[in-house]
Design a protein around this motif. Structure first.
Motif, PDB file in Angstrom:
ATOM      1  N   PRO A   1       3.499  11.403  -0.906  1.00 19.18           N
ATOM      2  CA  PRO A   1       4.775  12.066  -0.620  1.00 19.18           C
ATOM      3  C   PRO A   1       5.784  11.113   0.019  1.00 19.18           C
ATOM      4  CG  PRO A   1       2.960  13.464   0.063  1.00 19.18           C
ATOM      5  CD  PRO A   1       2.367  12.138  -0.325  1.00 19.18           C
ATOM      6  N   MET A   2       5.298  10.266   0.902  1.00 18.37           N
ATOM      7  CA  MET A   2       6.169   9.294   1.558  1.00 18.37           C
ATOM      8  C   MET A   2       6.703   8.296   0.530  1.00 18.37           C
ATOM      9  SD  MET A   2       5.122   6.868   4.769  1.00 18.37           S
ATOM     10  CE  MET A   2       4.461   8.230   5.719  1.00 18.37           C
ATOM     11  N   CYS A   3       5.832   7.844  -0.351  1.00 23.40           N
ATOM     12  CA  CYS A   3       6.209   6.890  -1.393  1.00 23.40           C
ATOM     13  C   CYS A   3       7.257   7.482  -2.335  1.00 23.40           C
ATOM     14  CB  CYS A   3       4.964   6.478  -2.173  1.00 23.40           C
ATOM     15  SG  CYS A   3       5.262   5.300  -3.490  1.00 23.40           S
TER      16      CYS A   3
ATOM     17  N   ASP B   1       0.818  -1.217   0.000  1.00 23.65           N
ATOM     18  CA  ASP B   1       0.000   0.000   0.000  1.00 23.65           C
ATOM     19  C   ASP B   1       0.849   1.263   0.000  1.00 23.65           C
ATOM     20  OD1 ASP B   1      -2.318  -1.452   0.012  1.00 23.65           O
ATOM     21  OD2 ASP B   1      -2.674  -1.266   2.167  1.00 23.65           O
ATOM     22  N   CYS B   2       1.973   1.221  -0.701  1.00 21.67           N
ATOM     23  CA  CYS B   2       2.916   2.346  -0.684  1.00 21.67           C
ATOM     24  C   CYS B   2       2.280   3.647  -1.155  1.00 21.67           C
ATOM     25  CB  CYS B   2       4.133   2.032  -1.544  1.00 21.67           C
ATOM     26  SG  CYS B   2       5.108   0.674  -0.880  1.00 21.67           S
ATOM     27  N   CYS B   3       1.346   3.566  -2.086  1.00 24.41           N
ATOM     28  CA  CYS B   3       0.763   4.777  -2.662  1.00 24.41           C
ATOM     29  C   CYS B   3      -0.337   5.385  -1.794  1.00 24.41           C
ATOM     30  CB  CYS B   3       0.263   4.495  -4.062  1.00 24.41           C
ATOM     31  SG  CYS B   3       1.607   4.114  -5.204  1.00 24.41           S
ATOM     32  N   GLU B   4      -0.597   4.817  -0.616  1.00 25.52           N
ATOM     33  CA  GLU B   4      -1.564   5.418   0.301  1.00 25.52           C
ATOM     34  C   GLU B   4      -1.100   6.803   0.737  1.00 25.52           C
ATOM     35  OE1 GLU B   4      -2.683   3.329   3.799  1.00 25.52           O
ATOM     36  OE2 GLU B   4      -3.749   1.793   2.696  1.00 25.52           O
TER      37      GLU B   4
ATOM     38  N   GLN C   1       5.796   0.852   4.876  1.00 23.38           N
ATOM     39  CA  GLN C   1       4.801   0.319   5.803  1.00 23.38           C
ATOM     40  C   GLN C   1       5.126   0.720   7.240  1.00 23.38           C
ATOM     41  OE1 GLN C   1       4.668  -3.952   6.468  1.00 23.38           O
ATOM     42  NE2 GLN C   1       2.425  -3.880   6.511  1.00 23.38           N
ATOM     43  N   ILE C   2       6.390   0.663   7.615  1.00 22.26           N
ATOM     44  CA  ILE C   2       6.808   1.064   8.964  1.00 22.26           C
ATOM     45  C   ILE C   2       6.485   2.533   9.192  1.00 22.26           C
ATOM     46  CG2 ILE C   2       8.818   1.463  10.443  1.00 22.26           C
ATOM     47  CD1 ILE C   2      10.069  -1.073   9.107  1.00 22.26           C
ATOM     48  N   ALA C   3       6.823   3.378   8.220  1.00 25.19           N
ATOM     49  CA  ALA C   3       6.576   4.819   8.352  1.00 25.19           C
ATOM     50  C   ALA C   3       5.081   5.122   8.448  1.00 25.19           C
ATOM     51  CB  ALA C   3       7.193   5.574   7.177  1.00 25.19           C
ATOM     52  N   ARG C   4       4.258   4.447   7.625  1.00 21.63           N
ATOM     53  CA  ARG C   4       2.809   4.654   7.695  1.00 21.63           C
ATOM     54  C   ARG C   4       2.255   4.222   9.044  1.00 21.63           C
ATOM     55  NH1 ARG C   4       3.048   2.264   2.655  1.00 21.63           N
ATOM     56  NH2 ARG C   4       2.135   0.336   3.481  1.00 21.63           N
ATOM     57  N   GLU C   5       2.779   3.124   9.566  1.00 24.22           N
ATOM     58  CA  GLU C   5       2.309   2.618  10.859  1.00 24.22           C
ATOM     59  C   GLU C   5       2.616   3.609  11.976  1.00 24.22           C
ATOM     60  OE1 GLU C   5       0.050  -0.025  12.764  1.00 24.22           O
ATOM     61  OE2 GLU C   5       0.640  -0.259  10.671  1.00 24.22           O
TER      62      GLU C   5
ATOM     63  N   THR D   1      14.897   6.209   4.906  1.00 21.05           N
ATOM     64  CA  THR D   1      15.116   5.249   5.986  1.00 21.05           C
ATOM     65  C   THR D   1      15.676   5.933   7.230  1.00 21.05           C
ATOM     66  OG1 THR D   1      17.300   4.628   5.133  1.00 21.05           O
ATOM     67  CG2 THR D   1      15.419   3.294   4.422  1.00 21.05           C
ATOM     68  N   CYS D   2      16.562   6.890   7.042  1.00 22.88           N
ATOM     69  CA  CYS D   2      17.110   7.624   8.202  1.00 22.88           C
ATOM     70  C   CYS D   2      16.021   8.450   8.885  1.00 22.88           C
ATOM     71  CB  CYS D   2      18.273   8.510   7.764  1.00 22.88           C
ATOM     72  SG  CYS D   2      19.741   7.567   7.270  1.00 22.88           S
ATOM     73  N   LYS D   3      15.159   9.080   8.099  1.00 25.84           N
ATOM     74  CA  LYS D   3      14.044   9.864   8.650  1.00 25.84           C
ATOM     75  C   LYS D   3      13.083   8.957   9.421  1.00 25.84           C
ATOM     76  CE  LYS D   3      10.017  12.423   6.864  1.00 25.84           C
ATOM     77  NZ  LYS D   3       9.032  11.466   7.333  1.00 25.84           N
ATOM     78  N   THR D   4      12.757   7.803   8.869  1.00 23.03           N
ATOM     79  CA  THR D   4      11.844   6.867   9.520  1.00 23.03           C
ATOM     80  C   THR D   4      12.460   6.304  10.798  1.00 23.03           C
ATOM     81  OG1 THR D   4      10.886   6.290   7.386  1.00 23.03           O
ATOM     82  CG2 THR D   4      10.486   4.762   9.192  1.00 23.03           C
ATOM     83  N   SER D   5      13.741   6.019  10.754  1.00 21.11           N
ATOM     84  CA  SER D   5      14.437   5.530  11.942  1.00 21.11           C
ATOM     85  C   SER D   5      14.382   6.567  13.060  1.00 21.11           C
ATOM     86  CB  SER D   5      15.894   5.211  11.592  1.00 21.11           C
ATOM     87  OG  SER D   5      16.582   4.736  12.707  1.00 21.11           O
ATOM     88  N   TYR D   6      14.576   7.822  12.707  1.00 19.37           N
ATOM     89  CA  TYR D   6      14.493   8.914  13.686  1.00 19.37           C
ATOM     90  C   TYR D   6      13.086   9.007  14.281  1.00 19.37           C
ATOM     91  CZ  TYR D   6      14.345  13.622  15.598  1.00 19.37           C
ATOM     92  OH  TYR D   6      14.158  14.695  16.427  1.00 19.37           O
ATOM     93  N   GLU D   7      12.059   8.916  13.432  1.00 20.73           N
ATOM     94  CA  GLU D   7      10.669   8.991  13.898  1.00 20.73           C
ATOM     95  C   GLU D   7      10.299   7.811  14.796  1.00 20.73           C
ATOM     96  OE1 GLU D   7       8.462   9.396  10.271  1.00 20.73           O
ATOM     97  OE2 GLU D   7       8.873  11.547  10.135  1.00 20.73           O
ATOM     98  N   ALA D   8      11.011   6.683  14.631  1.00 23.71           N
ATOM     99  CA  ALA D   8      10.773   5.516  15.473  1.00 23.71           C
ATOM    100  C   ALA D   8      11.544   5.616  16.787  1.00 23.71           C
ATOM    101  CB  ALA D   8      11.165   4.250  14.732  1.00 23.71           C
ATOM    102  N   GLY D   9      12.325   6.685  16.935  1.00 27.14           N
ATOM    103  CA  GLY D   9      13.082   6.873  18.166  1.00 27.14           C
ATOM    104  C   GLY D   9      14.421   6.163  18.166  1.00 27.14           C
ATOM    105  N   GLU D  10      14.912   5.793  17.005  1.00 31.98           N
ATOM    106  CA  GLU D  10      16.196   5.104  16.887  1.00 31.98           C
ATOM    107  C   GLU D  10      17.254   6.046  16.338  1.00 31.98           C
ATOM    108  OE1 GLU D  10      16.565   2.125  18.072  1.00 31.98           O
ATOM    109  OE2 GLU D  10      14.452   1.722  18.395  1.00 31.98           O
ATOM    110  N   CYS D  11      18.489   5.582  16.342  1.00 27.51           N
ATOM    111  CA  CYS D  11      19.608   6.377  15.817  1.00 27.51           C
ATOM    112  C   CYS D  11      19.405   6.616  14.321  1.00 27.51           C
ATOM    113  CB  CYS D  11      20.915   5.640  16.057  1.00 27.51           C
ATOM    114  SG  CYS D  11      22.347   6.458  15.338  1.00 27.51           S
ATOM    115  N   VAL D  12      19.669   7.826  13.888  1.00 23.33           N
ATOM    116  CA  VAL D  12      19.448   8.213  12.492  1.00 23.33           C
ATOM    117  C   VAL D  12      20.331   7.410  11.534  1.00 23.33           C
ATOM    118  CG1 VAL D  12      19.582  10.147  10.883  1.00 23.33           C
ATOM    119  CG2 VAL D  12      18.785  10.525  13.194  1.00 23.33           C
ATOM    120  N   CYS D  13      21.520   7.052  11.950  1.00 25.86           N
ATOM    121  CA  CYS D  13      22.468   6.389  11.047  1.00 25.86           C
ATOM    122  C   CYS D  13      22.301   4.870  10.961  1.00 25.86           C
ATOM    123  CB  CYS D  13      23.895   6.699  11.486  1.00 25.86           C
ATOM    124  SG  CYS D  13      24.279   8.456  11.406  1.00 25.86           S
TER     125      CYS D  13
END
Length: 126
Positions: free
Chosen positions: A34-36, A28-31, A107-111, A47-59
Motif C-alpha cells: 500500500p505504501m509503495c 525494498d519498496c514492495c515490502e 525507505q524513510i516511511a518504512r523505517e 511525501t507530505c504524509k511521511t513528513s508529517y509522520e516524521a514530525g516535520e511540516c507537512v508542506c
C-alpha cells in the motif's frame, strides 16, 4: 509431609532488536505494497504524509522541486538516520535522494513505521 512453597516467579526478560542499519534496503519498496502504491501514484501526497509522520511540516517536501539535490528528501533522510542512530553519510544521502527519490521516501516511511512499532521478544528466565 512437607510442602515446598515457591516464593519467586519467573521474570520476563524483554529484548529489543535495535540496529544501526536501515531495517530495509533502498529497493525494498514492495515490502509494504500500500505504501509503495501511494508513492507511485501520488508521490507529493506520500511525501507530505511521511513528513508529517516524521514530525516535520507537512508542506516541506514541496520544496524539493526547487533544488538540484532534493533538499527535503536529503534532510529528512539525514534526520531519520540521526534519530535512529543509523550509519551513513551525507554524500550517500544526497546521491540516493537525487537518483532514487521515490525509493528513498519509501525507505524513510518504512523505517519510521518499523521503529514506531518495534518487535520485542520475551524470554522467561528461571
Amino acid at each position: 509431609m512437607t510442602t515446598n512453597l515457591v516464593m519467586t516467579q519467573p521474570q520476563p526478560y524483554v529484548m529489543s532488536a535495535v540496529s544501526n542499519q536501515w531495517t530495509s534496503d533502498i529497493c525494498d519498496c514492495c515490502e509494504d505494497l500500500p505504501m509503495c502504491c501511494l508513492a507511485c501514484w501520488c508521490l507529493p501526497c506520500f511525501t507530505c504524509k511521511t513528513s508529517y509522520e516524521a514530525g516535520e511540516c507537512v508542506c516541506l517536501p514541496l520544496l524539493d522541486a526547487y533544488g538540484c539535490i532534493p533538499p527535503m528528501t536529503t534532510s529528512l533522510r539525514v534526520a531519520v538516520r540521526t534519530r535512529y542512530g543509523i550509519e551513513g553519510s551525507i554524500c550517500k544521502d544526497c546521491v540516493l535522494s537525487y537518483f532514487c527519490g521515490p525509493c528513498t521516501w519509501c525507505q524513510i516511511a518504512r523505517e519510521i513505521k518499523t521503529r514506531k512499532n518495534p518487535v520485542f521478544s520475551v524470554v522467561i528466565s528461571r
